[in-house]
Write an enzyme that holds these catalytic residues in place. Structure first.
Site, PDB file in Angstrom:
ATOM      1  N   ASP A 103     -23.548   2.689 -16.030  1.00  0.00           N
ATOM      2  CA  ASP A 103     -22.343   1.911 -15.750  1.00  0.00           C
ATOM      3  C   ASP A 103     -22.392   0.472 -16.238  1.00  0.00           C
ATOM      4  OD1 ASP A 103     -24.208   0.757 -14.082  1.00  0.00           O
ATOM      5  OD2 ASP A 103     -23.543   1.821 -12.292  1.00  0.00           O
ATOM      6  N   GLU A 125     -25.753  10.381 -15.846  1.00  0.00           N
ATOM      7  CA  GLU A 125     -25.457   9.796 -14.523  1.00  0.00           C
ATOM      8  C   GLU A 125     -23.941   9.609 -14.357  1.00  0.00           C
ATOM      9  OE1 GLU A 125     -26.172   5.621 -12.873  1.00  0.00           O
ATOM     10  OE2 GLU A 125     -28.069   6.565 -12.385  1.00  0.00           O
ATOM     11  N   GLU A 139     -19.461  -2.685 -12.653  1.00  0.00           N
ATOM     12  CA  GLU A 139     -20.014  -1.348 -12.906  1.00  0.00           C
ATOM     13  C   GLU A 139     -19.087  -0.198 -12.493  1.00  0.00           C
ATOM     14  OE1 GLU A 139     -21.748  -3.801 -11.412  1.00  0.00           O
ATOM     15  OE2 GLU A 139     -23.451  -4.214 -12.734  1.00  0.00           O
ATOM     16  N   HIS A 218     -29.816  -8.514  -7.143  1.00  0.00           N
ATOM     17  CA  HIS A 218     -29.260  -8.976  -8.422  1.00  0.00           C
ATOM     18  C   HIS A 218     -27.758  -8.812  -8.576  1.00  0.00           C
ATOM     19  CE1 HIS A 218     -28.302  -5.158 -10.557  1.00  0.00           C
ATOM     20  NE2 HIS A 218     -29.167  -4.656  -9.724  1.00  0.00           N
ATOM     21  N   ARG A 220     -23.932  -8.828  -9.092  1.00  0.00           N
ATOM     22  CA  ARG A 220     -22.987  -9.919  -9.362  1.00  0.00           C
ATOM     23  C   ARG A 220     -22.136 -10.263  -8.129  1.00  0.00           C
ATOM     24  NH1 ARG A 220     -20.650 -11.673 -14.580  1.00  0.00           N
ATOM     25  NH2 ARG A 220     -22.259 -10.459 -15.582  1.00  0.00           N
ATOM     26  N   HIS A 251     -35.030 -11.375  -9.961  1.00  0.00           N
ATOM     27  CA  HIS A 251     -34.308 -11.126 -11.214  1.00  0.00           C
ATOM     28  C   HIS A 251     -34.287 -12.411 -12.045  1.00  0.00           C
ATOM     29  CE1 HIS A 251     -31.020  -9.722 -13.830  1.00  0.00           C
ATOM     30  NE2 HIS A 251     -31.339  -8.504 -13.398  1.00  0.00           N
TER      31      HIS A 251
HETATM   32  N1  UDP Z   1     -37.469  -2.189 -11.420  1.00  0.00           N
HETATM   33  C1  UDP Z   1     -38.663  -2.494 -12.045  1.00  0.00           C
HETATM   34  N2  UDP Z   1     -39.234  -3.707 -11.795  1.00  0.00           N
HETATM   35  C2  UDP Z   1     -38.701  -4.607 -10.951  1.00  0.00           C
HETATM   36  C3  UDP Z   1     -37.475  -4.296 -10.298  1.00  0.00           C
HETATM   37  C4  UDP Z   1     -36.884  -3.070 -10.554  1.00  0.00           C
HETATM   38  O1  UDP Z   1     -39.193  -1.691 -12.811  1.00  0.00           O
HETATM   39  O2  UDP Z   1     -39.290  -5.673 -10.765  1.00  0.00           O
HETATM   40  C5  UDP Z   1     -36.818  -0.910 -11.716  1.00  0.00           C
HETATM   41  C6  UDP Z   1     -36.549  -0.035 -10.519  1.00  0.00           C
HETATM   42  O3  UDP Z   1     -37.652   0.820 -10.276  1.00  0.00           O
HETATM   43  C7  UDP Z   1     -35.306   0.731 -10.926  1.00  0.00           C
HETATM   44  C8  UDP Z   1     -34.608  -0.208 -11.873  1.00  0.00           C
HETATM   45  O4  UDP Z   1     -35.542  -1.195 -12.245  1.00  0.00           O
HETATM   46  O5  UDP Z   1     -35.626   1.911 -11.637  1.00  0.00           O
HETATM   47  C9  UDP Z   1     -33.416  -0.817 -11.199  1.00  0.00           C
HETATM   48  O6  UDP Z   1     -32.870  -1.811 -11.972  1.00  0.00           O
HETATM   49  P1  UDP Z   1     -31.749  -2.775 -11.425  1.00  0.00           P
HETATM   50  O7  UDP Z   1     -31.922  -2.945  -9.968  1.00  0.00           O
HETATM   51  O8  UDP Z   1     -31.778  -3.983 -12.296  1.00  0.00           O
HETATM   52  O9  UDP Z   1     -30.392  -2.026 -11.779  1.00  0.00           O
HETATM   53  P2  UDP Z   1     -29.508  -0.971 -10.989  1.00  0.00           P
HETATM   54  O10 UDP Z   1     -30.370   0.208 -10.698  1.00  0.00           O
HETATM   55  O11 UDP Z   1     -28.978  -1.631  -9.766  1.00  0.00           O
HETATM   56  O12 UDP Z   1     -28.417  -0.630 -11.939  1.00  0.00           O
END
Ligand code: UDP
Length: 386
Positions: A103, A125, A139, A218, A220, A251
């Site tokens: 997304d 997904e 998203e 993180h 927004r 982040h």
């Molecule tokens: N993640 C990582 N290191 C970190 C923080 C998160 O590898 O320090 C991984 C986490 O395991 C997950 C992904 O990043 O698979 C999530 O990313 P994020 O939270 O940025 O995006 P979202 O999933 O909310 O789209």
């Protein structure tokens, strides 16, 4: 005709953020193992440094690496820049299909540019919905738009499939595959690797059973107040539980970083850390008593590791985690977060790992489904059922 001369079916992967690379990598590798398919990887670089960190970890050498991020870039200018660059690449490469994941703005732009070139789009997904176009922002709208543009929908769960059906998408274009994040999780857990972070290494080697709470933030829609509230809650919990180490993966976005450091930098049992690599992050998550997070990926990974999550959002597109009791929707009110955390930390019950979001074979199902769509497989793969 030898293999070299045979026409391979070219699939372009377009991704550029941390979660997309983690979730796309297993599908990319499954495609590389198919003699009839030829992958092309286009990194939009939406998460500049983080995208390289994760591409390196998965040993993916992108065929194209766009360098278009600028500090403080608006969504409009990012969208325009990605679309312009992708047009040239897609015209040159002429892929038969484009696969996008999730997304993000990269996924939306990838799908839109493929549509403009009349290229078939597959969505990994697919079907996650909150039904609130401003949460998560942007998203939720990105995933709706990608859904409209896509010909094939790889839904992680039955609920995601139901969402797509309710939007009029034909059932034969949807398959429940599970989420490829579980494939990535299994892969990373099988790696015989050293921890990259010296801080995490020191922490885990000095105590075989550390008491850890892991935090990420993180989104927004949490930038104005929500992230500061999460940090305040962590500050309170850190004072109340001095024997627990609170590891906050901060982040790199300056808006997030400034708020978190301003509130938490002087608390001794809080470790503020740059984004951890995937191996380190999963190691820490697997040892955590609870995660406090607004991340989508963490909501999917934590249940697979038996770790509960306090979700710092008002709504989730992953309702399965709430129904199985592995997730608690807290919003960003510090008191709610604190009370939930105290309850979970007091109980400290062992929870069974649950494969709510996948069984580790999503990428295999996606590739088999692609081969089926191309007429190269007789039978549609069986769906993932939880
Ligand atoms: N993640 C990582 N290191 C970190 C923080 C998160 O590898 O320090 C991984 C986490 O395991 C997950 C992904 O990043 O698979 C999530 O990313 P994020 O939270 O940025 O995006 P979202 O999933 O909310 O789209």
């Amino acid at each position: 005709m030898g293999l070299k001369e045979s026409k391979k079916f070219k699939i372009a992967f377009i991704a550029g953020t941390r979660p997309e690379i983690i979730k796309t990598a297993p599908v990319y590798f499954a495609v590389t193992h198919q003699p009839d398919l030829q992958p092309v990887f286009i990194n939009t670089g939406q998460h500049r440094e983080m995208s390289h960190m994760f591409l390196d970890l998965f040993n993916i050498i992108p065929d194209y690496d766009l360098n278009l991020m600028k500090p403080g870039q608006s969504l409009c200018s990012l969208t325009a820049a990605i679309l312009q660059e992708l047009e040239v690449i897609l015209q040159k490469e002429k892929p038969d299909w484009v696969l996008v994941q999730g997304d993000t703005t990269s996924a939306f732009c990838g799908a839109l540019s493929a549509f403009y070139q009349k290229i078939t789009i597959g969505h990994i997904e697919a079907g996650l919905r909150t039904r609130d176009i401003y949460s998560p922002f942007p998203e939720e709208m990105n995933r709706i738009l990608v859904g409209r543009l896509s010909a094939y929908h790889y839904a992680p769960t039955q609920k995601a499939k139901n969402n797509l059906l309710s939007e009029g998408i034909s059932p034969d274009k949807i398959i429940i595959t599970g989420n490829s994040v579980v494939d990535a999780l299994h892969w990373i857990q099988a790696q015989d690797k050293k921890l990259s972070s010296s801080d995490i290494n020191r922490l885990l080697s000095s105590n075989p059973n550390p008491r850890i709470v892991l935090i990420t933030a993180h989104r927004r829609e949490n930038w104005e107040g929500g992230i500061a509230n999460v940090a305040k809650a962590v500050n309170h919990l850190a004072k109340r539980f001095p024997d627990i180490i609170f590891i906050f993966s901060v982040h790199p976005n300056p808006i997030v970083k400034e708020q978190v450091y301003a509130i938490l930098s002087s608390q001794t049992n809080v470790l503020l850390h740059n984004p951890l690599d995937y191996f380190d992050f999963i190691k820490v998550l697997s040892k955590s008593l609870v995660a406090i997070s607004d991340s989508g990926g963490v909501q999917e990974e934590a249940p697979s590791l038996g770790v509960p999550v306090i979700i710092t959002r008002s709504i989730t597109e992953r309702p399965e985690i709430l129904e199985t009791g592995m997730g608690y929707l807290a919003g960003t009110d510090p008191e709610t977060i604190i009370n939930l955390a105290i309850e979970i930390l007091r109980q400290e019950k062992t929870r069974k790992a649950q494969s709510i979001f996948g069984d580790g074979f999503a990428s295999q199902r996606i590739v088999q489904s692609i081969l089926f769509s191309l007429g190269k497989m007789q039978k549609r793969p069986d769906e993932f059922l939880y």
